[in-house]
Enzyme design. Structure first.
Site, mmCIF file in Angstrom:
data_model
loop_
_atom_site.group_PDB
_atom_site.id
_atom_site.type_symbol
_atom_site.label_atom_id
_atom_site.label_comp_id
_atom_site.label_asym_id
_atom_site.label_seq_id
_atom_site.Cartn_x
_atom_site.Cartn_y
_atom_site.Cartn_z
ATOM 1 N N SER A 207 0.729 -1.157 0.049
ATOM 2 C CA SER A 207 0.047 -0.166 -0.008
ATOM 3 C C SER A 207 0.754 1.263 -0.083
ATOM 4 O O SER A 207 1.759 1.350 0.500
ATOM 5 C CB SER A 207 -1.098 0.179 1.245
ATOM 6 O OG SER A 207 -1.727 -1.065 1.379
HETATM 7 N N1 SAH Z 1 -1.152 -4.602 3.731
HETATM 8 C C1 SAH Z 1 -0.612 -5.057 2.619
HETATM 9 C C2 SAH Z 1 -1.390 -4.518 1.344
HETATM 10 C C3 SAH Z 1 -1.302 -5.740 0.376
HETATM 11 S S1 SAH Z 1 -2.325 -5.843 -0.987
HETATM 12 C C4 SAH Z 1 0.810 -4.401 2.728
HETATM 13 O O1 SAH Z 1 0.774 -3.373 3.336
HETATM 14 O O2 SAH Z 1 1.680 -4.755 1.627
HETATM 15 C C5 SAH Z 1 -3.772 -6.702 -0.568
HETATM 16 C C6 SAH Z 1 -3.378 -8.368 -0.007
HETATM 17 O O3 SAH Z 1 -4.692 -8.718 0.485
HETATM 18 C C7 SAH Z 1 -3.076 -9.059 -1.223
HETATM 19 O O4 SAH Z 1 -1.789 -9.532 -0.861
HETATM 20 C C8 SAH Z 1 -4.207 -9.992 -1.107
HETATM 21 O O5 SAH Z 1 -3.601 -11.224 -1.804
HETATM 22 C C9 SAH Z 1 -4.810 -10.039 0.011
HETATM 23 N N2 SAH Z 1 -6.219 -10.497 0.203
HETATM 24 C C10 SAH Z 1 -7.232 -10.360 -0.868
HETATM 25 N N3 SAH Z 1 -8.369 -10.948 -0.413
HETATM 26 C C11 SAH Z 1 -8.189 -11.525 0.649
HETATM 27 C C12 SAH Z 1 -8.937 -12.338 1.649
HETATM 28 N N4 SAH Z 1 -10.212 -12.651 1.285
HETATM 29 N N5 SAH Z 1 -8.249 -12.935 2.609
HETATM 30 C C13 SAH Z 1 -6.782 -12.673 3.104
HETATM 31 N N6 SAH Z 1 -6.152 -11.794 2.048
HETATM 32 C C14 SAH Z 1 -6.829 -11.123 1.178
#
Ligand code: SAH
Length: 219
Positions: A70
């Site tokens: 993010s």
């Molecule tokens: N908080 C992260 C943002 C990653 S992007 C950071 O700081 O890097 C969002 C992430 O959510 C992705 O890795 C994706 O695989 C995950 N995601 C999407 N749907 C999800 C779900 N139902 N349960 C767990 N993770 C999920």
């Protein structure tokens, strides 16, 4: 070990990180606890080596498997929205990704429980937390839409992927607890802060955001 040391040179300089903090302050992030957490979290260790020179830009960056780390401003905004009511004890995150948001949360809360549906990302985030000595972050490879019932209730729930948020997640919030989540509305996403009180739920719109999609099931 040597390469980690080398990667630190320049990228971790006080000046580079301070510049990011000043940029966030300019965009309206004022909470000193949040700004300190951003200043103390080595974002260059949460992206691949090829992108580490861009780690302190205020932008989302690819982390593989079609996912992104993010944008620091959004991480700061969500963290600020979570701690507005005081320091949370337990926080649940849906979407570990690189682990950056969880690491920032780990310095403003007692314990962070983070869930990731892609096993490879969950594994590398776990390794990062271990090598950074973040012993108050717990990672689970699962579909986070079900929450983490055995650890509920949570003082805060942070969703870092955009979509339709199941109402059942709100059941895992403690009284006075807050959920911050990007909700899909048409082709846009809005960051919604929901507070649980004795009488029900209050919603507040924090503005437009862009997150990768929230998906069902695991990979
Ligand atoms: N908080 C992260 C943002 C990653 S992007 C950071 O700081 O890097 C969002 C992430 O959510 C992705 O890795 C994706 O695989 C995950 N995601 C999407 N749907 C999800 C779900 N139902 N349960 C767990 N993770 C999920």
């Amino acid at each position: 070990m040597v390469s980690l040391e080398l990667r630190g040179i320049g990228m971790t300089s006080e000046k580079t990180r301070r510049r990011l903090v000043e940029r966030l302050r300019g965009k309206g992030i004022t909470d000193p606890t949040v700004l300190d957490a951003i200043a103390d979290t080595p974002r260059h260790l949460f992206v691949g080596e090829a992108l580490s020179s861009r780690a302190y830009e205020d932008s989302a960056l690819p982390i593989g498997r079609g996912q992104t780390i993010s944008q620091p401003y959004v991480v700061a905004l969500m963290t600020e929205a979570v701690i507005r009511g005081g320091r949370p004890g337990k926080v649940l995150e849906i979407g570990t990704g690189s682990g950056y948001q969880a690491a920032v949360l780990a310095s403003v809360a007692d314990r962070v429980f983070t869930t990731e549906r892609i096993s490879e990302l969950a594994r590398s985030a776990r390794q990062r937390f271990h090598s950074l000595g973040l012993h108050n972050v717990f990672v689970r490879h699962c579909d986070g839409l079900a929450g983490w019932p055995s650890q509920a209730p949570f003082d805060a729930i942070v969703v870092t992927a955009g979509g339709v948020i199941p109402e059942s997640l709100l059941d895992q919030l403690s009284e006075g607890g807050v959920m911050v989540a990007p909700e899909q509305s048409g082709s846009h996403q809005r960051l919604i802060r929901t507070t649980r009180s004795r009488t029900g739920f209050q919603r507040e719109d924090l503005g437009a955001v862009v997150f990768v999609p929230l998906l069902e099931g695991v990979e």
